[in-house]
Design a protein around this motif. Structure first.
Motif, mmCIF file in Angstrom:
data_model
loop_
_atom_site.group_PDB
_atom_site.id
_atom_site.type_symbol
_atom_site.label_atom_id
_atom_site.label_comp_id
_atom_site.label_asym_id
_atom_site.label_seq_id
_atom_site.Cartn_x
_atom_site.Cartn_y
_atom_site.Cartn_z
ATOM 1 N N GLY A 66 2.623 -0.488 17.972
ATOM 2 C CA GLY A 66 4.026 -0.887 17.993
ATOM 3 C C GLY A 66 4.521 -1.350 16.637
ATOM 4 N N ILE A 67 3.680 -1.176 15.620
ATOM 5 C CA ILE A 67 4.008 -1.591 14.253
ATOM 6 C C ILE A 67 3.896 -0.365 13.354
ATOM 7 N N PRO A 68 4.912 -0.044 12.564
ATOM 8 C CA PRO A 68 4.810 1.134 11.682
ATOM 9 C C PRO A 68 3.666 0.965 10.699
ATOM 10 N N PHE A 69 2.752 1.932 10.707
ATOM 11 C CA PHE A 69 1.621 1.864 9.787
ATOM 12 C C PHE A 69 2.122 2.227 8.388
ATOM 13 N N VAL A 70 1.216 2.353 7.434
ATOM 14 C CA VAL A 70 1.598 2.541 6.039
ATOM 15 C C VAL A 70 2.463 3.789 5.867
ATOM 16 N N HIS A 71 2.225 4.827 6.653
ATOM 17 C CA HIS A 71 3.038 6.038 6.534
ATOM 18 C C HIS A 71 4.460 5.780 7.009
ATOM 19 N N GLY A 72 4.588 5.054 8.115
ATOM 20 C CA GLY A 72 5.917 4.710 8.614
ATOM 21 C C GLY A 72 6.659 3.791 7.669
ATOM 22 N N VAL A 73 5.951 2.824 7.099
ATOM 23 C CA VAL A 73 6.575 1.892 6.147
ATOM 24 C C VAL A 73 7.048 2.650 4.912
ATOM 25 N N ALA A 74 6.278 3.623 4.453
ATOM 26 C CA ALA A 74 6.682 4.420 3.296
ATOM 27 C C ALA A 74 7.966 5.194 3.594
ATOM 28 N N ALA A 75 8.038 5.801 4.789
ATOM 29 C CA ALA A 75 9.244 6.550 5.157
ATOM 30 C C ALA A 75 10.443 5.623 5.297
ATOM 31 N N ILE A 76 10.251 4.464 5.899
ATOM 32 C CA ILE A 76 11.341 3.504 6.070
ATOM 33 C C ILE A 76 11.828 3.000 4.717
ATOM 34 N N SER A 77 10.893 2.698 3.824
ATOM 35 C CA SER A 77 11.259 2.202 2.492
ATOM 36 C C SER A 77 12.004 3.257 1.691
ATOM 37 N N SER A 78 11.689 4.532 1.916
ATOM 38 C CA SER A 78 12.371 5.593 1.171
ATOM 39 C C SER A 78 13.855 5.654 1.513
ATOM 40 N N MET A 79 14.234 5.102 2.669
ATOM 41 C CA MET A 79 15.642 5.074 3.075
ATOM 42 C C MET A 79 16.266 3.707 2.837
ATOM 43 N N LYS A 114 0.806 -1.218 0.000
ATOM 44 C CA LYS A 114 0.000 0.000 0.000
ATOM 45 C C LYS A 114 0.844 1.275 0.000
ATOM 46 N N GLN A 115 2.065 1.189 0.517
ATOM 47 C CA GLN A 115 2.854 2.414 0.702
ATOM 48 C C GLN A 115 3.327 3.040 -0.604
ATOM 49 N N ARG A 116 3.333 2.280 -1.680
ATOM 50 C CA ARG A 116 3.878 2.811 -2.937
ATOM 51 C C ARG A 116 3.040 3.952 -3.508
ATOM 52 N N PHE A 117 1.822 4.133 -3.026
ATOM 53 C CA PHE A 117 0.964 5.211 -3.518
ATOM 54 C C PHE A 117 1.208 6.525 -2.784
ATOM 55 N N ARG A 118 2.112 6.520 -1.817
ATOM 56 C CA ARG A 118 2.318 7.708 -0.995
ATOM 57 C C ARG A 118 3.636 8.387 -1.330
ATOM 58 N N ALA A 119 3.604 9.721 -1.311
ATOM 59 C CA ALA A 119 4.815 10.498 -1.547
ATOM 60 C C ALA A 119 5.484 10.785 -0.209
ATOM 61 N N VAL A 120 6.822 10.684 -0.187
ATOM 62 C CA VAL A 120 7.574 10.873 1.058
ATOM 63 C C VAL A 120 8.525 12.054 0.881
ATOM 64 N N TYR A 121 8.443 13.034 1.803
ATOM 65 C CA TYR A 121 9.298 14.211 1.736
ATOM 66 C C TYR A 121 10.102 14.317 3.034
ATOM 67 N N PRO A 122 11.423 14.268 2.948
ATOM 68 C CA PRO A 122 12.238 14.436 4.169
ATOM 69 C C PRO A 122 12.146 15.872 4.684
ATOM 70 N N CYS A 123 12.105 16.011 6.011
ATOM 71 C CA CYS A 123 12.014 17.345 6.611
ATOM 72 C C CYS A 123 12.935 17.483 7.821
ATOM 73 N N GLY A 124 13.807 16.512 8.035
ATOM 74 C CA GLY A 124 14.734 16.534 9.156
ATOM 75 C C GLY A 124 15.466 15.206 9.214
ATOM 76 N N TYR A 125 16.318 15.056 10.226
ATOM 77 C CA TYR A 125 17.064 13.814 10.344
ATOM 78 C C TYR A 125 16.110 12.673 10.696
ATOM 79 N N GLN A 126 15.905 11.759 9.735
ATOM 80 C CA GLN A 126 14.983 10.635 9.864
ATOM 81 C C GLN A 126 13.569 11.111 10.233
#
Length: 554
Positions: free
Chosen positions: A521-534, A480-492
């Motif tokens: 305690g599990i990264p939701f789709v937004h967290g998974v998208a940010a993790i995958s971007s790195m 599901k995370q591939r449909f979301r755009a991820v923009y860095p705004c600070g360290y991690q």
């Protein structure tokens, strides 16, 4: 092959469970089903000395020795490499698939000259009978289906229902009997096996003493009422095994589902139980009790013993899920005032539906219940208010803080909004609740013992960092995370965007603006998208309570 067939009441492993709400992934009912009965096979001599027929078609005239201890069954595994004329099916034997069993039966029938035929033959089940259309008919039958605790095809004993019993008597003896007569005959047969109910209750003291002797450190509490005539009447019985208690303390989250169910036997009462969640998000029974009535007093008594066992004092750091029973709610307020008490949303909805009919309420209700932020919860409640202000007032009177995710405490790592984990346990012991008290308690004990053993054995074989159900959840989120755009705004630190929804994600603090990460305690789709971007592994960001290490400590 003229030996009579005997069908027992062993519960089939093929029970199907309907998952009502697939989105509430962590509340899935177990796919585990273990036998709650001990082996009660009676061995007889048959002219052909065929052990397979001995087990499926025993002689009714021989009685089982009640002094012999019945051990839990250990099922044999079919050896496909043996010679064809050595292949023989055995009750309980496990096969890789239906084709392997049919190959075995073919060789078996050829060697002995049996005329076997398949009444049911598909990828999920086999029903094999003998001598189709011939006289005299042979009562032999073989039933096999998939086991649910493992991907294995197994020979089983089908359950003899009252209607099947009526038809079998009619066909065998050419007489007509009623369902009531069959029910009475079945009760009489069971009474020949089980001691009288009075003896069961009189033996409870000895049963409790034996539990404490065989399981040092376990808790057993029994109370009786002294009657004016000097007799004593059963009041309540509680048990919590040390091994189960230690497993929950060492390896489970501080979340407990509590519920009670009516006994179905002649002597009425209620079975109370506390059920936790293991690392794989499956049920982990902790303690149970039998009481004559469910009220505030009995629930407070149960909670007193349970809190002493799990060392939670006044409930600090504990989350309890239950239905809306008034006695239970009051008992929780008095005994564990510092615990987070959640009410089952499905019970809230059931009561809501008695006053406010219509499917148009369903969608906004569940939106309000599942919303993880107060803003989305309030927006959903506003929809309900626009539909009917009285419905809105009714839900507000029930205090949304008790059944909505938006108000749940962070860090518990469980965002359950219903008490399905307790209903899962009830589904496994429903047959036991029809039995006399000691037999019921023994069936529950054996079920829990086998379950925990199989769960631990399975967990030790996992070559995984986190448990399978959690890994599956992460895999679904990656899709599901591939449909979301991820923009860095600070360290991690990131801003994750989908259309007009924007959420801040902090990988160091492991937080997300939607609060799902903090609640589960599990990264939701937004967290998974940010993790995958790195190009990092999302499983490394899952809370340690879901790790295999937690399984190994139980």
């Amino acid at each position: 092959m003229e030996e009579p067939e005997v069908e027992d009441d062993t519960k089939s492993n093929e029970d199907e469970v309907d998952v009502i709400d697939k989105e509430v992934w962590e509340h899935e009912l177990d796919d585990e089903e273990f036998s709650m009965k001990r082996a009660r096979a009676s061995i007889q001599g048959i002219q052909k000395k065929d052990m397979f027929l001995n087990k499926l078609c025993p002689n009714d005239e021989e009685e089982e020795d009640p002094t012999v201890e019945q051990l839990p069954p250990v099922y044999p595994v079919h050896n496909s490499e043996q010679e064809w004329d050595q292949m023989a099916p055995v009750l309980g034997m496990k096969f890789t698939n239906p084709s392997e069993l049919k190959h075995c039966l073919t060789n078996y029938a050829v060697k002995h000259g049996y005329d076997l035929w398949y009444e049911k033959n598909d990828k999920n089940r086999l029903l094999v009978k003998c001598c189709k259309g011939k006289e005299p008919t042979c009562p032999f039958r073989l039933w096999a289906s998939w086991m649910q605790e493992e991907r294995t095809f197994q020979i089983k004993n089908p359950k003899l229902t009252l209607r099947k019993m009526k038809d079998q008597i009619s066909n065998t003896y050419n007489i007509i009997v009623s369902i009531g007569q069959c029910r009475n005959a079945k009760k009489f047969a069971l009474s020949e096996i089980e001691v009288t109910l009075k003896e069961h209750y009189s033996r409870l003291w000895d049963y409790g003493t034996e539990i404490k002797r065989a399981n040092p450190g376990s808790t057993v509490s029994m109370e009786v009422d002294n009657m004016p005539d000097g007799s004593t009447m059963f009041k309540r019985f509680y048990v919590c095994f040390r091994g189960v208690r230690d497993g929950w303390v060492e390896g489970c989250r501080r979340v407990i589902g509590i519920d009670g169910w009516f006994l179905k036997g002649i002597c009425k009462g209620e079975l109370l139980a506390a059920v936790g969640r293991d690392s794989n998000n499956h049920m982990f029974p902790i303690g149970w009790a039998v009481v004559t009535v469910e009220n505030k007093e009995t629930w407070k008594w149960f909670l007193d013993l349970l809190m002493d066992d799990i060392e939670r004092g006044n409930g600090n750091g504990l989350t309890i899920l239950s239905d809306g029973h008034k006695g239970l709610i009051e008992a929780i307020k008095e005994r564990v005032p510092h615990a987070e008490h959640r009410l089952c949303a499905r019970h809230i909805l059931a009561n809501f539906n008695t006053r406010f009919k219509g499917e148009h309420f369903m969608k906004p209700f569940w939106k309000a219940v599942k919303a993880t932020t107060k803003q989305k919860h309030e927006a959903a409640m506003k929809e309900i208010k626009e539909l009917d202000s009285r419905a809105f007032d009714y839900l507000m009177e029930r205090d949304p803080k008790c059944y909505c995710r938006a108000f749940q405490v962070e860090g518990v790592f469980c965002d359950a909004i219903e008490n399905g984990i307790s209903e899962s346990f009830n589904a496994k012991i429903v047959e036991a609740r029809h039995k006399p008290i000691i037999t019921m308690l023994e069936d529950i004990r054996v079920y829990v013992m086998q379950r925990l053993y199989y769960q631990r054995t399975k967990g030790e074989s996992w070559d995984l960092t986190i448990c399978p159900s959690i890994r599956k959840k992460i895999a679904d989120l990656k899709d599901k995370q591939r449909f979301r755009a991820v923009y860095p705004c600070g360290y991690q630190q990131f801003e994750v965007v989908l259309c007009n929804d924007r959420y801040a994600v902090d990988l160091i603090r492991r937080t997300c603006g939607c609060r799902r990460w903090q609640l589960t305690g599990i990264p939701f789709v937004h967290g998974v998208a940010a993790i995958s971007s790195m190009n990092l592994n999302s499983e490394d960001y899952v809370a340690s309570c879901y790790s295999k290490l937690s399984v190994d400590t139980k």
